[in-house]
Scaffold this motif. Structure first.
Motif, short mmCIF file in Angstrom:
data_model
loop_
_atom_site.label_atom_id
_atom_site.label_comp_id
_atom_site.label_asym_id
_atom_site.label_seq_id
_atom_site.Cartn_x
_atom_site.Cartn_y
_atom_site.Cartn_z
N THR A 92 3.97 24.01 11.19
CA THR A 92 4.99 23.67 10.20
C THR A 92 5.09 22.17 9.97
N TRP A 93 4.15 21.38 10.51
CA TRP A 93 4.12 19.95 10.21
C TRP A 93 3.79 19.79 8.73
N PRO A 94 4.43 18.85 8.02
CA PRO A 94 4.14 18.69 6.59
C PRO A 94 2.64 18.46 6.32
N LEU A 95 2.13 19.13 5.31
CA LEU A 95 0.74 18.91 4.92
C LEU A 95 0.53 17.48 4.43
N GLU A 96 1.56 16.91 3.81
CA GLU A 96 1.45 15.55 3.27
C GLU A 96 2.65 14.71 3.71
N VAL A 97 2.35 13.47 4.12
CA VAL A 97 3.38 12.49 4.44
C VAL A 97 3.07 11.25 3.62
N ILE A 98 4.06 10.80 2.84
CA ILE A 98 3.83 9.59 2.04
C ILE A 98 4.32 8.37 2.81
N ASN A 99 3.54 7.31 2.74
CA ASN A 99 3.87 6.06 3.41
C ASN A 99 3.90 4.93 2.40
N HIS A 100 4.95 4.13 2.45
CA HIS A 100 5.09 2.92 1.64
C HIS A 100 5.03 1.75 2.60
N LEU A 101 3.97 0.98 2.53
CA LEU A 101 3.76 -0.17 3.41
C LEU A 101 3.94 -1.43 2.59
N THR A 102 4.86 -2.30 3.02
CA THR A 102 5.04 -3.59 2.34
C THR A 102 4.85 -4.71 3.35
N LEU A 103 4.29 -5.81 2.87
CA LEU A 103 4.01 -6.98 3.69
C LEU A 103 4.63 -8.19 3.01
N THR A 104 5.45 -8.92 3.76
CA THR A 104 6.02 -10.18 3.27
C THR A 104 5.69 -11.26 4.28
N GLU A 105 5.47 -12.48 3.78
CA GLU A 105 5.09 -13.58 4.67
C GLU A 105 6.13 -14.68 4.61
N ASP A 106 6.41 -15.24 5.79
CA ASP A 106 7.30 -16.37 5.90
C ASP A 106 6.79 -17.26 7.03
N LEU A 107 6.45 -18.48 6.69
CA LEU A 107 5.98 -19.47 7.66
C LEU A 107 4.81 -18.96 8.50
N LEU A 162 0.87 -1.18 0.00
CA LEU A 162 0.00 0.00 0.00
C LEU A 162 0.90 1.23 0.00
N VAL A 163 0.61 2.17 -0.86
CA VAL A 163 1.30 3.45 -0.85
C VAL A 163 0.20 4.50 -0.73
N PHE A 164 0.34 5.35 0.30
CA PHE A 164 -0.70 6.37 0.51
C PHE A 164 -0.10 7.64 1.07
N ILE A 165 -0.74 8.75 0.74
CA ILE A 165 -0.35 10.05 1.27
C ILE A 165 -1.31 10.37 2.41
N GLN A 166 -0.72 10.63 3.58
CA GLN A 166 -1.48 10.85 4.81
C GLN A 166 -1.46 12.34 5.14
N SER A 167 -2.64 12.85 5.54
CA SER A 167 -2.77 14.27 5.89
C SER A 167 -3.80 14.43 6.99
N PHE A 168 -3.69 15.53 7.71
CA PHE A 168 -4.79 15.96 8.57
C PHE A 168 -5.82 16.58 7.65
N SER A 169 -7.09 16.50 8.05
CA SER A 169 -8.14 17.04 7.19
C SER A 169 -9.30 17.55 8.03
N ASP A 170 -10.24 18.19 7.33
CA ASP A 170 -11.52 18.49 7.96
C ASP A 170 -12.47 17.34 7.61
N GLU A 171 -13.71 17.42 8.08
CA GLU A 171 -14.62 16.29 7.87
C GLU A 171 -15.03 16.09 6.41
N GLU A 172 -14.76 17.05 5.55
CA GLU A 172 -15.04 16.87 4.12
C GLU A 172 -13.84 16.28 3.37
N GLY A 173 -12.70 16.14 4.06
CA GLY A 173 -11.52 15.58 3.42
C GLY A 173 -10.58 16.62 2.85
#
Length: 168
Positions: free
Chosen positions: A106-121, A85-96
Motif C-alpha cells: 500500500t506504499w504510494p506508487l508515486e511520490v512527488i518531490n519539490h527540491l529547492t536550493l538557495t545560496e547565501d554566503l 527540481l521537481v520529480f515523481i519518484q517510484s519503485f520500478s523494474d529495470e525497464e523503468g
C-alpha cells in the motif's frame, strides 16, 4: 478515487550544506556525482539512465550490502538550474516500469518531490517537500504512518551528500 494532488501531511526537510548551490545542483543532476551519495548508507547505486529534462527519467538500482537489488526512478517534471527540481519518484523494474514497493503493498506508487536550493554566503539551503501523488486514501495513510522513517532515511542520505560535498 485518486486525486492529482499532494497530501497536506507530506514531508518537508531542510538542510544547509557548506557548498555553493551550483555544486549541490550538479550533485543531484550529474550521474557520476549522484552515484557517489544517493541512497541508504552502505548501498551501491548504479545509474542506468539520467535524462535531465521535463519528462525525462533517472533510472537506477541500489544494491544492499547483503546483495539485494531494488530499482527506482525519478520522472522529472520541472528543472530550473541551479535552483529547483521537481520529480515523481517510484519503485520500478529495470525497464523503468512503475511497480509496488517491495516492503509494502500500500506504499504510494508515486511520490512527488519539490527540491529547492538557495545560496547565501557560499552555503546552500536545500528544502525538500514531498508526498504521495495520484494516491488512493490507503496509500496516503501508509505514507503518513511511514513518514518518520522516510524523514530519517533522507537525513542519512543528506549526511552522505554532505560528506560527498566536503570531498569535492
Amino acid at each position: 478515487m485518486a486525486e492529482n494532488r499532494v497530501t497536506e501531511s507530506g514531508l518537508m526537510i531542510s538542510r544547509v550544506f557548506d557548498a555553493p548551490r551550483e555544486l549541490v545542483f550538479k550533485a543531484w543532476t550529474e550521474p557520476e556525482r549522484l552515484a557517489q551519495w544517493w541512497g541508504p548508507k552502505g548501498y551501491e547505486l548504479k545509474i542506468a539512465k539520467l535524462d535531465l529534462r521535463p519528462g525525462g527519467m533517472f533510472l537506477g538500482s541500489q544494491r544492499s550490502p547483503e546483495g539485494h537489488v531494488m530499482w527506482g526512478k525519478f520522472v522529472y517534471q520541472e528543472i530550473v538550474a541551479p535552483e529547483k527540481l521537481v520529480f515523481i519518484q517510484s519503485f520500478s523494474d529495470e525497464e523503468g516500469n512503475t511497480i509496488r514497493a517491495p516492503f509494502s503493498g500500500t506504499w504510494p506508487l508515486e511520490v512527488i518531490n519539490h527540491l529547492t536550493l538557495t545560496e547565501d554566503l557560499g552555503k546552500t539551503t536545500l528544502t525538500l517537500k514531498g508526498g504521495p501523488y495520484n494516491a488512493a486514501d490507503e496509500e496516503r495513510v501508509t505514507f503518513e504512518g511511514m513518514r518518520p522513517h522516510v524523514q530519517q532515511g533522507f537525513v542519512g542520505t543528506f549526511d552522505q551528500l554532505d560528506a560527498f560535498l566536503a570531498k569535492t
